[in-house]
Write a protein that holds these residues in place. Sequence first.
Motif, PDB file in Angstrom:
ATOM      1  N   UNK A   1       0.873  -1.183   0.000  1.00  0.00           N
ATOM      2  CA  UNK A   1       0.000   0.000   0.000  1.00  0.00           C
ATOM      3  C   UNK A   1       0.908   1.230   0.000  1.00  0.00           C
ATOM      4  N   UNK A   2       0.555   2.236  -0.796  1.00  0.00           N
ATOM      5  CA  UNK A   2       1.372   3.453  -0.842  1.00  0.00           C
ATOM      6  C   UNK A   2       0.474   4.674  -0.768  1.00  0.00           C
ATOM      7  N   UNK A   3       0.707   5.504   0.252  1.00  0.00           N
ATOM      8  CA  UNK A   3      -0.023   6.771   0.387  1.00  0.00           C
ATOM      9  C   UNK A   3       0.949   7.886   0.034  1.00  0.00           C
ATOM     10  N   UNK A   4       0.568   8.644  -0.992  1.00  0.00           N
ATOM     11  CA  UNK A   4       1.454   9.698  -1.490  1.00  0.00           C
ATOM     12  C   UNK A   4       0.867  11.076  -1.175  1.00  0.00           C
ATOM     13  N   UNK A   5       1.365  11.723  -0.102  1.00  0.00           N
ATOM     14  CA  UNK A   5       0.934  13.109   0.146  1.00  0.00           C
ATOM     15  C   UNK A   5       1.490  13.990  -0.980  1.00  0.00           C
ATOM     16  N   UNK A   6       0.694  14.889  -1.480  1.00  0.00           N
ATOM     17  CA  UNK A   6       1.118  15.683  -2.650  1.00  0.00           C
ATOM     18  C   UNK A   6       2.009  16.839  -2.228  1.00  0.00           C
TER      19      UNK A   6
ATOM     20  N   UNK B   1      -7.890   7.052   5.959  1.00  0.00           N
ATOM     21  CA  UNK B   1      -8.756   7.766   6.909  1.00  0.00           C
ATOM     22  C   UNK B   1      -7.953   8.803   7.699  1.00  0.00           C
ATOM     23  N   UNK B   2      -6.652   8.588   7.871  1.00  0.00           N
ATOM     24  CA  UNK B   2      -5.836   9.578   8.589  1.00  0.00           C
ATOM     25  C   UNK B   2      -5.688  10.862   7.762  1.00  0.00           C
ATOM     26  N   UNK B   3      -5.557  10.709   6.449  1.00  0.00           N
ATOM     27  CA  UNK B   3      -5.314  11.885   5.596  1.00  0.00           C
ATOM     28  C   UNK B   3      -6.594  12.585   5.157  1.00  0.00           C
ATOM     29  N   UNK B   4      -7.722  11.846   5.221  1.00  0.00           N
ATOM     30  CA  UNK B   4      -8.981  12.459   4.776  1.00  0.00           C
ATOM     31  C   UNK B   4      -9.338  13.652   5.660  1.00  0.00           C
ATOM     32  N   UNK B   5      -9.708  14.726   5.031  1.00  0.00           N
ATOM     33  CA  UNK B   5     -10.095  15.918   5.790  1.00  0.00           C
ATOM     34  C   UNK B   5      -8.913  16.741   6.264  1.00  0.00           C
ATOM     35  N   UNK B   6      -7.695  16.253   6.004  1.00  0.00           N
ATOM     36  CA  UNK B   6      -6.506  17.033   6.380  1.00  0.00           C
ATOM     37  C   UNK B   6      -6.200  18.026   5.252  1.00  0.00           C
ATOM     38  N   UNK B   7      -5.238  18.904   5.528  1.00  0.00           N
ATOM     39  CA  UNK B   7      -4.970  20.014   4.603  1.00  0.00           C
ATOM     40  C   UNK B   7      -4.228  19.585   3.338  1.00  0.00           C
ATOM     41  N   UNK B   8      -3.648  18.395   3.329  1.00  0.00           N
ATOM     42  CA  UNK B   8      -2.769  18.022   2.217  1.00  0.00           C
ATOM     43  C   UNK B   8      -3.466  17.029   1.285  1.00  0.00           C
ATOM     44  N   UNK B   9      -3.563  17.362  -0.012  1.00  0.00           N
ATOM     45  CA  UNK B   9      -4.125  16.385  -0.940  1.00  0.00           C
ATOM     46  C   UNK B   9      -3.209  15.152  -1.021  1.00  0.00           C
ATOM     47  N   UNK B  10      -3.763  14.013  -1.348  1.00  0.00           N
ATOM     48  CA  UNK B  10      -2.960  12.791  -1.388  1.00  0.00           C
ATOM     49  C   UNK B  10      -3.584  11.819  -2.377  1.00  0.00           C
TER      50      UNK B  10
END
Length: 307
Positions: A172-177, A283-292
């Motif tokens: 699994x790879x989560x890429x913050x933009x 779910x950790x990144x959802x709603x946070x300021x950084x698109x991913x």
Amino acid sequence: MADSIKIFAPATVANLSCGFDALALALAGKGDEMVFTKTDSGELKITKIEGANLPYDIDDNLVGTVAKAMLAEANVDLGIDIEIYKGFKPGSGLGSSAASAAGTAVAVNHLLGNPFSNLELTKFAMLGEEAACGSQIADNVSAAIYGGFVLVRSYEPLEIVSLPVPDDLYVTALHPQIEIKTEDARNILPKEVPLKTAIYQWANVGGFISGLYQNDYELISRSLQDHIVEPARKRLIPHFDAVKAAAMNVGALGSGISGAGPTIFALSKGKETSENVKNAMQSVYEGKEIPFNIFNSEINTSGVQII
Ligand code: HSE
């Protein structure tokens, strides 16, 4: 000998927590496409780039560095038009420059009638890495060329060891933009490592590789630890600890920084677990300021492919 070929060059996850600059894997589900066409012009030209803002000037693009070195070594004057279709962004930690470099090495080798071995292609591709980030790093490029898991056993002389790929491993790879330059991420690393810390690290590399050979997922899991690089780099990656904890809470074998970051990777046993891991990390990144963006992938076992 083909006059035109199209290739797929895989994205890669380097370091795998314990093996800084020494371990990497290739991804099946993410990569670039490139087209190489022989011409009578006697010149190397980049004729198309889609998916990223990269230089067309052959002297400024690492693709040119790799191709020129190969033609010089083969002592061949060849015109080649090159089209680059990036499937993922530079500065992601997923081996973007490595995919371009490895793709070029394999494709030019084909146009030349395959005079070079995979080890030689890795050396050419490392020149591309040097052009991109200032260091001749072998982990991403060797994974992209050989496929599967690789160990860079030695840099001088270069030795690449292909490792077994357990059937049921998913990435699994989560890429913050956000973009992290490899050079910057290398400059913040400790210059010295206490012996006790080094012992943890090399023991985990041994454990990880044993786990791959024995299909021992628990051993793989216990070995996916980084006592040296992750503590220094994680502050560059927003919410890193929370994403990692979320992955581990739902059964990931391990989670860490993919290459120089900012991508956060996790390894899981089984597709169902990897789906749960993906949802938990997301779910950790959802709603946070950084698109991913986030994706799951199997492991690519064939390296750069002609398509
Ligand atoms: N091993 C390298 C690093 C990979 O972590 O700096 C990035 O190219």
